[in-house]
Design an enzyme around this catalytic site. Structure first.
Site, PDB file in Angstrom:
ATOM      1  N   TYR A  57       0.832  -1.151   0.024  1.00  0.00           N
ATOM      2  CA  TYR A  57       0.055  -0.032  -0.076  1.00  0.00           C
ATOM      3  C   TYR A  57       0.886   1.259   0.113  1.00  0.00           C
ATOM      4  CZ  TYR A  57      -3.440  -3.435   1.655  1.00  0.00           C
ATOM      5  OH  TYR A  57      -4.427  -4.334   1.671  1.00  0.00           O
ATOM      6  N   GLN A 192      -8.148 -13.395   4.787  1.00  0.00           N
ATOM      7  CA  GLN A 192      -8.805 -11.874   4.558  1.00  0.00           C
ATOM      8  C   GLN A 192      -9.343 -12.050   3.128  1.00  0.00           C
ATOM      9  OE1 GLN A 192      -7.297  -7.482   4.064  1.00  0.00           O
ATOM     10  NE2 GLN A 192      -6.444  -8.575   5.795  1.00  0.00           N
ATOM     11  N   ARG A 244     -10.597   2.559  -9.312  1.00  0.00           N
ATOM     12  CA  ARG A 244     -12.090   2.232  -9.214  1.00  0.00           C
ATOM     13  C   ARG A 244     -12.777   2.553 -10.516  1.00  0.00           C
ATOM     14  NH1 ARG A 244     -13.416   5.048  -3.831  1.00  0.00           N
ATOM     15  NH2 ARG A 244     -11.893   6.462  -4.677  1.00  0.00           N
ATOM     16  N   GLY A 294     -12.112   1.622   5.145  1.00  0.00           N
ATOM     17  CA  GLY A 294     -11.062   2.852   4.902  1.00  0.00           C
ATOM     18  C   GLY A 294     -11.385   4.278   5.240  1.00  0.00           C
ATOM     19  N   ARG A 296      -9.929   8.356   4.627  1.00  0.00           N
ATOM     20  CA  ARG A 296      -8.979   9.208   4.037  1.00  0.00           C
ATOM     21  C   ARG A 296      -8.914  10.445   5.018  1.00  0.00           C
ATOM     22  NH1 ARG A 296      -7.459   9.487  -1.504  1.00  0.00           N
ATOM     23  NH2 ARG A 296      -8.158   7.596  -2.691  1.00  0.00           N
ATOM     24  N   GLN A 300     -14.658  10.663   7.860  1.00  0.00           N
ATOM     25  CA  GLN A 300     -14.890   9.458   7.603  1.00  0.00           C
ATOM     26  C   GLN A 300     -14.609   8.236   8.536  1.00  0.00           C
ATOM     27  OE1 GLN A 300     -12.498   8.876   3.846  1.00  0.00           O
ATOM     28  NE2 GLN A 300     -13.812  10.376   2.714  1.00  0.00           N
TER      29      GLN A 300
END
Length: 333
Positions: A57, A192, A244, A294, A296, A300
């Site tokens: 990541y 996972q 995405r 997640g 950012r 959130q």
């Protein structure tokens, strides 16, 4: 916040876990450092004590940001989950299994799946340095590597547990057959895997096996990378380098929108967002230990944690499932 035991371990993880893929920046249209650190801090403040990351990541950036964010915090109250097995820097010397080309700074970087014993040890030491800690709570194989025998990978993980460098070992994206092979060498804590309202394939064979053998399921992409929040049917736009743009293409936009429209009144009745309703539904499915969400920025993160405040009755879960059945075809809709 609610906390759950992971598999047969003594790890108690926050049911909503902070997923740190997006703050790495690559494949997500970049990131803002201070917003990312604030998101981690806000998560911790809301009782989200578990953080899931990986070296891949941001090519180390996600782990570095987390290390900076938790510096000075009580390490014993934070569970760090990271991974190994995706190599991008050429250190595998041509070994392993080619995966794909990742894009960073306008360059294409070849990524390999590589899970040899030597590579596991090397990657863990690098992760510990980036995270600023001397142990990891859960170390996970990121993707299966067809060129390395499963028993070699599992023996290395078992050694690291005995050395005290990791508290538990898990895998990611493992099939039922791969879990069964791994079980010959080690008792894994978790697998996972992708799981959401739109992607429920694991319910057929993987979930029954993991329940029977006390293996936790860590669900990633429960919001389908933002699609199930509903905002992309309103006015949200994706940057050109956001993965995405292609990822959302696998779904029928009309069917997804119709489903979200059908459960919006329930969300409003609960004084919850669609994202919170979707996350809560996911945490209540059989076999699911924790879900990754997640964030950012701090706002959130706070919203994700609040999903656990949503109370759903058996009848309400049945209603959601009924609406899903109208569009669900056994694969992603």
């Amino acid at each position: 916040m609610e906390y759950r035991k992971l598999g047969n371990t003594d790890l108690q993880l926050s049911t909503v876990t902070y997923g740190a893929f997006a703050i790495g920046g690559n494949m997500w249209g970049g990131n803002e450092k201070q917003d990312s650190i604030a998101a981690v801090h806000a998560s911790l403040d809301q009782g989200v004590t578990t953080i899931d990351t990986a070296p891949f990541y941001g090519f180390g950036l996600s782990e570095e940001l987390i290390g900076e964010a938790i510096k000075g915090k009580d390490r014993s109250k934070i569970q760090l989950l990271t991974k190994f097995g995706l190599v991008w820097d050429g250190s595998n010397q041509g070994k392993g299994e080619y995966f794909f080309d990742a894009s960073a700074d306008g360059k294409n970087i070849p990524v390999y799946k590589y899970a040899s014993k030597a590579n596991i040890i090397k990657e863990l030491e690098e992760s510990l340095k980036r995270l600023g800690t001397d142990y990891v709570d859960l170390l996970q194989l990121h993707w299966p590597d067809a060129t390395t025998p499963i028993d070699e990978t599992m023996e290395a993980l078992d050694t690291l547990i005995r050395q005290g460098k990791i508290r538990a070992a898990g895998v990611s994206n493992y099939s039922l057959a791969q879990l069964q092979e791994a079980a010959k060498t080690i008792q894994l804590a978790s697998n996972q895997v992708p799981y959401s309202m739109l992607n429920r394939g694991i319910e057929q064979d993987l979930v029954p096996y993991t329940i029977e053998h006390q293996i936790g399921i860590i669900a990633y992409s429960p919001l389908e990378r933002g699609l199930l929040t509903g905002k992309y049917f309103r006015d949200a736009a994706l940057k050109a380098d956001d993965h995405r743009n292609g990822y959302f293409g696998q779904f029928s936009a009309d069917k997804v929108k119709a489903f979200l429209d059908s459960i919006t009144p329930l969300a409003k009745n609960k004084k919850a967002s669609l994202a919170q309703l979707v996350l809560r539904w996911t945490t209540l499915q059989p076999g699911i230990s924790i879900v990754l969400a997640g964030a950012r920025n701090a706002e959130q993160a706070v919203q994700n944690a609040a999903a656990m405040n949503v109370q759903l009755t058996t009848a309400e879960i049945g209603y959601i499932n009924g609406e899903l059945e109208k569009v669900y075809s056994g694969q992603a809709v």
